[in-house]
Write a protein that holds these residues in place. Structure first.
Motif: not given
Length: 392
Positions: A32, A266, A269, A275-276, A283
């Motif tokens: 991500s 993804s 992302k 998204p992390y 995700l």
């Protein structure tokens, strides 16, 4: 004579859950982090190594907390709450006196959010107080429970409404499970309602709690659906921007289908904000599908079921409250994150424990797991010692 070698104690299932969450974390953060890497002018491998390092440091913190004797936690439970209150007060001082808006305290290469420490400190404090106090009067209950918790929640509220809710819900859960006089619980509900009204009144008058505006706006957008057909082009654009995070997360989950698009494939992302961290579950579902998301949910439920089993085996109030409280806290935060990602709850900004991109929050959550294992380790060693005495 050399000391008898002892195996690694603690619930094996919890150790397994920790390992699986760590592995999922490394893969998910690596997958991500492309947008983050592009923004910082580096590669995704940088974040692969960075998250691997955070996981390694987290395991060190976890192992240290696992090895710390339970009597040490008892001894410093109240002091830890005072430390958390001090950090939170510092944030409040910077914001309201120095006019320097901040929710984190810089500690070298990482930043530290005091509300993360406050979550654990409240559980340890309640465990200690519930073990030592009988609460024969409501006055005693108010002095030792309501006042300290009220101060901590008020201090947390300046930096994060969602963290305040997690602290409050966890504390209320502990009180419900601790056998406190039911009249005191009823009074507590009434006091919370009055206190919440006063906080909103103070904010409306002075604007003291800026995070309340963000929180109420998100809740209003979530529950009050506007008629887009009557909007102008500019109003429609503003409306989409306000709901961008939630919409992108739901689209990512929809794209995942049953088995996902595969690790690293993804489409969202590079579009989905954070998204992390804040939206890492979305995700994971996009890449691993409903199957992967269900496995992750089951891991947290499995973990909490083991916490309940450990709590049942405890013979002291302190141990019971610590295991049940921290287990509930971790599971609650995980499910708030998941419900936000799936569009069931308004956006809150809470990370997924032991999965989201690391830092101080990852370390503190790792230590929380370590404290639970420390309690379980103490129980197992006492049991083994009793068995060895019987066999001599």
């Amino acid at each position: 004579m050399a000391k008898k070698f002892r195996k690694l104690h603690g619930d094996q299932i919890i150790w397994l859950v920790i390992l699986l969450l760590a592995l999922i974390s490394i893969v998910a953060v690596y997958s991500s982090s492309s947008a983050l890497a592009y923004r910082d002018g580096t590669s995704t491998f940088t974040y692969l190594f960075k998250q691997s390092f955070f996981v390694f440091i987290g395991f060190i913190g976890l192992f240290i907390c696992y090895r710390v004797p339970l009597r040490i936690y008892r001894m410093f439970s109240i002091a830890l709450l005072l430390v958390a209150a001090g950090f939170l007060s510092y944030i409040l001082f910077k914001g309201m006196v120095l006019n320097q808006a901040a929710r984190w305290i810089p500690l070298g290469p990482i930043t530290f959010q005091p509300s993360e420490l406050a979550k654990i400190a409240v559980v340890l404090y309640l465990a200690r107080i519930l073990e030592t106090k009988k609460f024969t009067t409501f006055k005693e209950y108010a002095i030792w429970i309501l006042v300290p918790l009220g101060v901590i929640c008020l201090l947390c509220l300046y930096g994060s409404v969602s963290a305040t809710l997690i602290v409050g819900i966890t504390a209320f859960f502990i009180l419900l499970c601790s056998g406190i006089n039911k009249r005191y619980i009823a009074y507590t509900v009434g006091i919370i309602a009055v206190a919440a009204s006063l906080v909103f009144l103070i904010h409306i008058t002075t604007g003291a709690f800026s995070r309340l505006d963000t929180f109420t706006a998100r809740v209003e957008r979530f529950f009050v659906k506007e008629d887009v057909a009557t909007m102008t082009a500019q109003e429609l654009q503003e409306y989409k921007e306000k709901n961008f995070q939630s919409d992108q997360a739901k689209e990512a989950i929809q794209l995942g289908g049953l088995f996902g698009r595969g690790p690293g494939n993804s489409l969202k992302k590079d579009i989905l904000p954070h998204p992390y961290s804040d939206f890492i579950f979305a995700l994971i579902v996009e890449e691993l599908g409903l199957f992967g998301g269900t496995v992750l949910i089951l891991l947290y439920l499995w973990f909490f079921s083991r916490c309940i089993a450990i709590a049942k085996s405890c013979t002291k109030m302190y141990s019971t409250v610590v295991v049940l409280g921290i287990g509930f806290l971790i599971t609650l935060q995980a499910f708030i994150h998941i419900l936000v990602n799936t569009g069931i709850f308004p956006v809150t900004g809470q990370t997924l424990p032991l999965v989201s991109l690391g830092g101080s929050s990852y370390l503190i959550m790792s230590c929380a797991f370590g404290i639970i294992l420390s309690v379980n380790r103490t129980i197992e060693i006492k049991y083994e010692d009793k068995e060895s005495v019987k066999n001599e």
